[in-house]
Design a protein around this motif. Structure first.
Motif, short mmCIF file in Angstrom:
data_model
loop_
_atom_site.label_atom_id
_atom_site.label_comp_id
_atom_site.label_asym_id
_atom_site.label_seq_id
_atom_site.Cartn_x
_atom_site.Cartn_y
_atom_site.Cartn_z
N GLN A 148 2.71 5.95 6.40
CA GLN A 148 2.18 5.37 5.17
C GLN A 148 3.20 4.38 4.63
O GLN A 148 4.40 4.67 4.59
CB GLN A 148 1.91 6.46 4.13
CG GLN A 148 0.93 7.53 4.58
CD GLN A 148 -0.47 6.97 4.84
OE1 GLN A 148 -0.97 6.15 4.07
NE2 GLN A 148 -1.10 7.43 5.92
N HIS A 149 2.71 3.20 4.22
CA HIS A 149 3.63 2.16 3.75
C HIS A 149 2.96 1.41 2.60
O HIS A 149 1.74 1.28 2.54
CB HIS A 149 3.97 1.21 4.90
CG HIS A 149 5.13 0.32 4.63
ND1 HIS A 149 6.18 0.66 3.80
CD2 HIS A 149 5.44 -0.92 5.12
CE1 HIS A 149 7.06 -0.33 3.77
NE2 HIS A 149 6.63 -1.29 4.56
N GLU A 150 3.77 0.91 1.69
CA GLU A 150 3.26 0.17 0.54
C GLU A 150 2.92 -1.27 0.88
O GLU A 150 2.24 -1.95 0.12
CB GLU A 150 4.28 0.20 -0.60
CG GLU A 150 4.56 1.61 -1.13
CD GLU A 150 5.63 1.59 -2.20
OE1 GLU A 150 6.22 0.50 -2.43
OE2 GLU A 150 5.87 2.64 -2.81
N VAL A 151 3.42 -1.74 2.02
CA VAL A 151 3.24 -3.14 2.41
C VAL A 151 2.39 -3.21 3.67
O VAL A 151 2.57 -2.41 4.60
CB VAL A 151 4.60 -3.82 2.66
CG1 VAL A 151 4.40 -5.28 3.06
CG2 VAL A 151 5.48 -3.70 1.43
N MET A 152 1.48 -4.17 3.73
CA MET A 152 0.67 -4.35 4.91
C MET A 152 1.52 -4.93 6.04
O MET A 152 2.36 -5.81 5.82
CB MET A 152 -0.50 -5.30 4.63
CG MET A 152 -1.48 -5.39 5.79
SD MET A 152 -2.75 -6.66 5.57
CE MET A 152 -1.81 -8.14 5.90
#
Length: 413
Positions: A148-152
Motif C-alpha cells: 500500500q502506498h500513498e503515491v501512484m
C-alpha cells in the motif's frame, strides 16, 4: 593459484585506462562471486561499460523495478528483485501488485507459505514499504506481493510475445534490406521476439542507494538445464539478487521474469506469466497443464531435420517440434512421437511454442484435439490428448540459492 577464467575482452579491460576494474571487496567484506551480495552492474565484467541505449531503456523501466527482502522470525531469508505489474486506487491510497520469485518465501519442499514471513520492498526512490504475500506458486516459481502506498506508481507494460519464426527459404532478407531489429515498434498488440534480439535483464539492489542494475544480452533458442520446460534463455549476466526481476526488450516492454544460472539468464516468458495472472484473477487458483512432452519452435530444429520436413511439406514453415515424450504421459498414451510437428491445437493453427501453450493452458483437466505432422511417414494425423494437471508431488524443482542467510543488520540501515 586459481585459474583466470576471464574471457579475452575481460582481460583486455583490466589493462585499459578507460574501463573500470571489478572491485573484489566492499569495505571489510569480500565479495563472493555468484552470491546475493554481488551487484551485477559494476561487479560483473560484461555489464561494466553499458552503451547509451541500454542505459536509456533501463532508466525508462526503472520506476517499476523494486528490490525485495524476506525475513522469517527476524532472520534474513532471501533477497531479490521484482516488477510492479498493477497499481489501483483503493480507499484514498494505492494498492500495488509486485511480481517476484517464489524463492523469496523459502524452500518449495513444504509448499505452504509461512505466515510469519515478512516482506520488505524498496521502490526506485528508496521508499521502504511492507508487503503481504497475495499469491505463490512454487511450480512456476512466481509470487505476487501486495503493498500500500500513498503515491501512484506507473506499472510495467505487459503484452503478449510472438515467438513464431518462419523457416521458409524465401524469408531470407536481401543485404540491402534493413534488418536492424525483428521487434515490432512500440504500442503494437504483440511483441516480436526472435533469436539474436537485444534484451536487458534488470534488478534493484537491496542496500543503499538501492540502485537499478542492468545486464544487456541477446535472446537465444539454446536450451536451459532447469526442470521448468517453459523457460527461455538470454545470454545476460546477472547475479542472484536479480532473481525475480524483469527482462525487457529495447523499448522497455517486459518480456519475462529472470532467474539465475552462472552461464546465462533463464527467464519465464511473459505469455506464461499473463496466463498465470489471468487464471488467478478469474478462478482464484493456478492451472498447471501437463502433457508430458518437451517442445520447442520448429525453427530450433537442425537444418537436416528441417530439410526432411520441407521436402515432404513444402508449405509448412512454422509449428511446434516435439523433442521428447515422457513414458506413461498423456502425450505417449495419445500416440504423439518424438519428432512430430504440432501445427493445430483445439482447431487453431499454432505457429510457435508460446501459441501452443496459450491454447493448452485453458484446457487443463480436459481433452484437446491436435494435428501433427509425422516426419517419418509424412502423414498428417489428428490426435486427441488428455491435458492433465500437475500435482504438487511433481512440481518443477528449482535450484535453491546457497549462502543466503546473512546479517539482518547489514540490510536494515
Amino acid at each position: 593459484m586459481e585459474p583466470d577464467l576471464r574471457g579475452p575482452e575481460e582481460k583486455m579491460a583490466s589493462f585499459s585506462p578507460w574501463k573500470r576494474g571489478r572491485p573484489e571487496s566492499w569495505g571489510t567484506c569480500k565479495i563472493v562471486r555468484h552470491s546475493f551480495w554481488e551487484k551485477f552492474d559494476n561487479r560483473v565484467y560484461a555489464n561494466m561499460d553499458l552503451d547509451i541505449d541500454t542505459k536509456r531503456v533501463a532508466l525508462k523501466a526503472s520506476p517499476f523495478v523494486v528490490s525485495l527482502v524476506s525475513l522469517a522470525g527476524g532472520e534474513l531469508l532471501c533477497m531479490g528483485s521484482g516488477t510492479i505489474v498493477d497499481c489501483e486506487a483503493a480507499n484514498g491510497a494505492y494498492s500495488i501488485t509486485i511480481l517476484a520469485s517464489a524463492g523469496l518465501l523459502g524452500s518449495s519442499a513444504g509448499l505452504d507459505v509461512d505466515n510469519d514471513i515478512e516482506i520488505e520492498v524498496r521502490l526506485s526512490d528508496g521508499t521502504l514499504l511492507h508487503g503481504q504475500v497475495d499469491a505463490c506458486d512454487f511450480h512456476y516459481n512466481l509470487a505476487l506481493i501486495k503493498i500500500q502506498h500513498e503515491v501512484m506508481v506507473q506499472p510495467a507494460s505487459l503484452r503478449i510475445l510472438d515467438d513464431s519464426i518462419s523457416t521458409h527459404p524465401c524469408r531470407i532478407q536481401d543485404k540491402g534490406v534493413d534488418s536492424e531489429s525483428f521487434q515490432l515498434r512500440p504500442h503494437s498488440d504483440l511483441i516480436r521476439l526472435c533469436p539474436g534480439d537485444v534484451v536487458v535483464a534488470l534488478g534493484r539492489y537491496f542496500e543503499e542507494p538501492y540502485e537499478i542494475m542492468a545486464a544487456p544480452g541477446r535472446f537465444s533458442l539454446d536450451s536451459v538445464e532447469f526442470d521448468c520446460k517453459e523457460l527461455f534463455r538470454a545470454n545476460c549476466k546477472i547475479s542472484k539478487c536479480g532473481i525475480g526481476g524483469p527482462l525487457i526488450n529495447r523499448y522497455g516492454d517486459v518480456i519475462g521474469v529472470n532467474f539465475y544460472d552462472e552461464l546465462c539468464t533463464p527467464f519465464l516468458p511473459i505469455n506464461i506469466v499473463l496466463k498465470w495472472l489471468e487464471h488467478f484473477k478469474k478462478y482464484g487458483r493456478f492451472f498447471r497443464p501437463c502433457l508430458g512432452m518437451q517442445m520447442t519452435n520448429l525453427c530450433a530444429a537442425r537444418p537436416g531435420q528441417l530439410e526432411k520436413i520441407i521436402q515432404k511439406f513444402p508449405n509448412m514453415s512454422e509449428g511446434v517440434l516435439v523433442e521428447e515424450v515422457i513414458e506413461g504421459s498423456p502425450a505417449e498414451w495419445a500416440g504423439i512421437l518424438h519428432g512430430d510437428v504440432i501445427v493445430q491445437c483445439a482447431g487453431k493453427f499454432v505457429r510457435s511454442f508460446l501459441e501452443f501453450c496459450g491454447v493448452v493452458w485453458d484446457k487443463a483437466g480436459k481433452s484437446v484435439k491436435v494435428v501433427v505432422i509425422r516426419k517419418t511417414s509424412g502423414a498428417r494425423l489428428k490426435i486427441t490428448v488428455n491435458v492433465d494437471e500437475i500435482n504438487p508431488g511433481n512440481f518443477y524443482r528449482w535450484p535453491l540459492p546457497e549462502k543466503r542467510r546473512v546479517s539482518v543488520n547489514r540490510v536494515r540501515r
